[in-house]
Design an enzyme around this catalytic site. Sequence first.
Site, short mmCIF file in Angstrom:
data_model
loop_
_atom_site.label_atom_id
_atom_site.label_comp_id
_atom_site.label_asym_id
_atom_site.label_seq_id
_atom_site.Cartn_x
_atom_site.Cartn_y
_atom_site.Cartn_z
N ASN A 210 3.53 1.84 -10.68
CA ASN A 210 4.41 1.89 -9.51
C ASN A 210 5.58 0.93 -9.70
O ASN A 210 5.67 0.25 -10.71
CB ASN A 210 3.63 1.57 -8.23
CG ASN A 210 2.97 0.20 -8.32
OD1 ASN A 210 3.64 -0.81 -8.39
ND2 ASN A 210 1.63 0.19 -8.35
N LYS A 341 -9.87 -4.76 6.65
CA LYS A 341 -10.09 -5.46 5.38
C LYS A 341 -10.65 -6.86 5.59
O LYS A 341 -10.84 -7.59 4.62
CB LYS A 341 -8.78 -5.54 4.59
CG LYS A 341 -8.23 -4.17 4.23
CD LYS A 341 -7.38 -4.26 2.98
CE LYS A 341 -6.84 -2.90 2.61
NZ LYS A 341 -6.38 -2.86 1.22
N1 CTP Z 1 -5.13 -4.01 -2.45
C1 CTP Z 1 -6.11 -4.39 -3.36
N2 CTP Z 1 -6.75 -3.45 -4.11
C2 CTP Z 1 -6.45 -2.14 -3.98
C3 CTP Z 1 -5.46 -1.74 -3.07
C4 CTP Z 1 -4.81 -2.71 -2.32
O1 CTP Z 1 -6.38 -5.58 -3.48
N3 CTP Z 1 -7.09 -1.26 -4.73
C5 CTP Z 1 -4.48 -5.04 -1.62
C6 CTP Z 1 -3.01 -5.22 -1.95
O2 CTP Z 1 -2.81 -6.23 -2.90
C7 CTP Z 1 -2.44 -5.60 -0.60
C8 CTP Z 1 -3.26 -4.78 0.36
O3 CTP Z 1 -4.50 -4.60 -0.30
O4 CTP Z 1 -2.65 -6.95 -0.29
C9 CTP Z 1 -2.61 -3.47 0.62
O5 CTP Z 1 -3.54 -2.65 1.16
P1 CTP Z 1 -3.51 -1.07 1.11
O6 CTP Z 1 -4.61 -0.60 2.00
O7 CTP Z 1 -3.49 -0.54 -0.26
O8 CTP Z 1 -2.20 -0.80 1.81
P2 CTP Z 1 -0.90 -0.22 1.27
O9 CTP Z 1 -0.68 -0.52 -0.17
O10 CTP Z 1 0.10 -0.77 2.21
O11 CTP Z 1 -1.13 1.33 1.34
P3 CTP Z 1 -1.89 2.34 2.33
O12 CTP Z 1 -1.15 2.23 3.60
O13 CTP Z 1 -1.73 3.58 1.59
O14 CTP Z 1 -3.33 1.95 2.46
#
Ligand code: CTP
Length: 406
Positions: A210, A341
Amino acid sequence: MRITLGVTGGVAAYKAAELVRRLQQEGFSVEVVMTRAACEFIKPLTFAALTGKKVITGLFAESGGEANLESAIEHIAVAQRTDLLLVAPATADTLAKFSRGISDDFLSTLYLATTAPVVVAPAMNVNMWNHPATQENIERLRGRGVHVVSPDEGYLACGMTGAGRLAGQDAIISAVREVFQMRQDLEGQTVLLTAGPTQEDLDPVRFLTNRSSGKMGYAVAEAAARRGAKVILISGPTALESPAGVTRIDVRTAEEMLNAVQKHVAEATTAIFAAAVADYRPAEAAAHKIKKTGGEFALRLEANPDILATIARKKGERLIVGFAAETDKVAENARKKLKEKDADLIVANDVTAAGAGFDVDTNVVTLFARDGRDLALPKLTKREVADRILDEVVRLSASVKHQSAD
Ligand code: CTP
């Protein structure tokens, strides 16, 4: 921590070369700016060789005579990236310029343009030092918060004896340390950070990734180190230099990132998840390069582990900070993430806003804390955002300690 060392035109300019070495040994990253007069005493090449960086000697690019935008605004770029401006030796002329706000060369322009703390170490003839004009300038600078490392007394290059010799390296280094220590509010803490993108292999030559540059996470790592924390930075592939004083562990995939985090998280008092982790990876990574077949090609993906959520499940007293990249309903989504989370702080940014998101140096974020406080910040540099995030970390960890003491 980055120090810009301004070298001005006095005999003591040669001592600045030793000073660069000493600052580097102390863990600082040093960039040198010289006045034209300083170049009469010592060559820019000496400093370029010591720092491995270009030495700035003028406001405008001299070679070819053509004005270019990069050199015309370089003082602003340097002003923004420096954590401290140190001028050693500082001549009477430079002190006078600083005191009056005259900006007719790079260094005096930088002095006006930076908001970083300033330390000056004057060196000159004893009569010049004692002259009321110089003393008035020194007092005016002190009144403005400039830290002055007074010159030593002794034998001067001009043959006279008295005050005017550049202060010793120890005195200069301890002044620099003192300025940095003003905000050592993370002393004793260990901050673990994830930053940058991940790469998920499809075959030996292709991967999914990304647009994350890692800039925000690196800015937090740098600020945490500056504020006294031990910092462990677990980084996906980025083009960035490691911040000074930070232990960096390089990883590629989400799985590697999770393993590295699990290995080091036990010693962390705060874990900050700034990485843009790929939510999915190819279900099978081919051992050999996938050949084209001409027709359609479907890629099957499987979910990656959520690193933040995995760590937050067993967080104990550890503070957990997450990021949320949103394109709509920022507050609602961020609060939901905070809860789901089990984080203590979510840094939410609307990636569609001007001056926010990937690969820019600024960010527009709102901080959502577990105790219900929302802090909407204006457009700030990522370095300023980093400090505001850490301010919240300090506030929240004080309240955790307070609760557990009750
Ligand atoms: N994160 C992580 N491991 C993952 C995905 C995300 O540690 N596999 C952490 C990222 O570093 C960030 C947060 O979780 O701190 C983001 O959460 P995420 O749920 O992935 O949100 P977004 O990236 O904003 O995307 P979405 O809204 O699609 O969930």
